[in-house]
Design an enzyme around this catalytic site. Structure first.
Site, PDB file in Angstrom:
ATOM      1  N   HIS A  20     -40.108 -18.899  -3.241  1.00 29.93           N
ATOM      2  CA  HIS A  20     -39.984 -18.837  -4.700  1.00 29.93           C
ATOM      3  C   HIS A  20     -41.345 -18.950  -5.389  1.00 29.93           C
ATOM      4  O   HIS A  20     -42.319 -19.438  -4.821  1.00 29.93           O
ATOM      5  CB  HIS A  20     -39.056 -19.942  -5.208  1.00 29.93           C
ATOM      6  CG  HIS A  20     -39.561 -21.321  -4.920  1.00 29.93           C
ATOM      7  ND1 HIS A  20     -40.583 -21.920  -5.637  1.00 29.93           N
ATOM      8  CD2 HIS A  20     -39.191 -22.214  -3.985  1.00 29.93           C
ATOM      9  CE1 HIS A  20     -40.813 -23.117  -5.174  1.00 29.93           C
ATOM     10  NE2 HIS A  20     -39.989 -23.328  -4.158  1.00 29.93           N
ATOM     11  N   GLU A  89     -33.736 -26.284   0.203  1.00 27.89           N
ATOM     12  CA  GLU A  89     -34.915 -26.947   0.757  1.00 27.89           C
ATOM     13  C   GLU A  89     -34.500 -28.234   1.462  1.00 27.89           C
ATOM     14  O   GLU A  89     -33.415 -28.775   1.234  1.00 27.89           O
ATOM     15  CB  GLU A  89     -35.933 -27.228  -0.358  1.00 27.89           C
ATOM     16  CG  GLU A  89     -37.227 -27.879   0.100  1.00 27.89           C
ATOM     17  CD  GLU A  89     -38.013 -27.098   1.150  1.00 27.89           C
ATOM     18  OE1 GLU A  89     -37.500 -26.931   2.278  1.00 27.89           O
ATOM     19  OE2 GLU A  89     -39.151 -26.688   0.860  1.00 27.89           O
TER      20      GLU A  89
END
Length: 198
Positions: A20, A89
């Site tokens: 990202h 994550e």
């Protein structure tokens, strides 16, 4: 700038990984696991730059972590991904929002790769979920595009080529970069790693 061209595609499946774009926490080197922080303006610019880099590529499957920073990156790049919790994550638990230097005041030799995260996920837990992603990728009928996060994508690369989770420490991964997994003949390989957009 890295630009994929259809004629450059390898003869077998390719898995393109996208970390990202920048967030305030990634810029400040804070461990960002499950805190759903947005992209910065720079992160949004980086994400839009991915549209050009990936122009002309067709993917049989596009998947993303459900966390905002990954989904925003995918959408700004022109993709509507299917969400996979397995791509979230690493859950940093007690270390969420802290820098490595701060954690090492308590545990001098701490790394996520060695100890996992107190109050969060262990190395074994991350491996179990990432291995499910690897299985899904290998079943896909064509190229795959994956939007995710720094540590989980490093684990994915390690597991793709048959390494232990801890070997993900060897693959530095910056925000808004492109990487590619694939094959050389029938051997899983890393075809490209941590390529910046500009």
């Amino acid at each position: 700038m890295v630009v994929f061209k259809p004629w450059q595609a390898p003869p077998m499946q390719e898995v393109v990984l996208v970390r990202h774009g920048e967030t305030e926490w990634s810029r400040e080197l804070k461990h960002t696991g499950r805190t759903d922080v947005p992209l910065t303006e720079e992160g949004e610019r980086q994400a839009r730059g991915l549209a050009e880099a990936l122009h002309g590529r067709e993917f049989a499957l596009v998947i993303s972590s459900p966390l905002r920073r990954a989904v925003e990156t995918a959408r700004l790049a022109g993709f509507e991904p299917k969400l996979r919790d397995e791509l979230m994550e690493w859950d940093y638990g007690d270390y969420e929002g802290r820098r490595t230097a701060e954690i090492r005041e308590e545990i001098p030799d701490w790394t996520i790769w060695r100890y996992g995260a107190r109050g969060g996920e262990s190395v074994a837990e991350v491996q179990a979920r990432v291995d499910r992603v690897v299985e899904e990728l290998r079943r896909a009928d064509g190229d795959v595009l994956v939007f995710g996060h720094g540590h989980v994508l490093r684990v994915l690369a390690a597991r793709w080529v048959g390494l232990a989770v801890a070997d993900g420490r060897l693959f530095a991964l910056d925000s808004a970069t492109l990487s590619a997994l694939g094959y050389e003949r029938d051997e899983p390989v890393i075809r490209m790693w941590n390529a910046p957009l500009a």
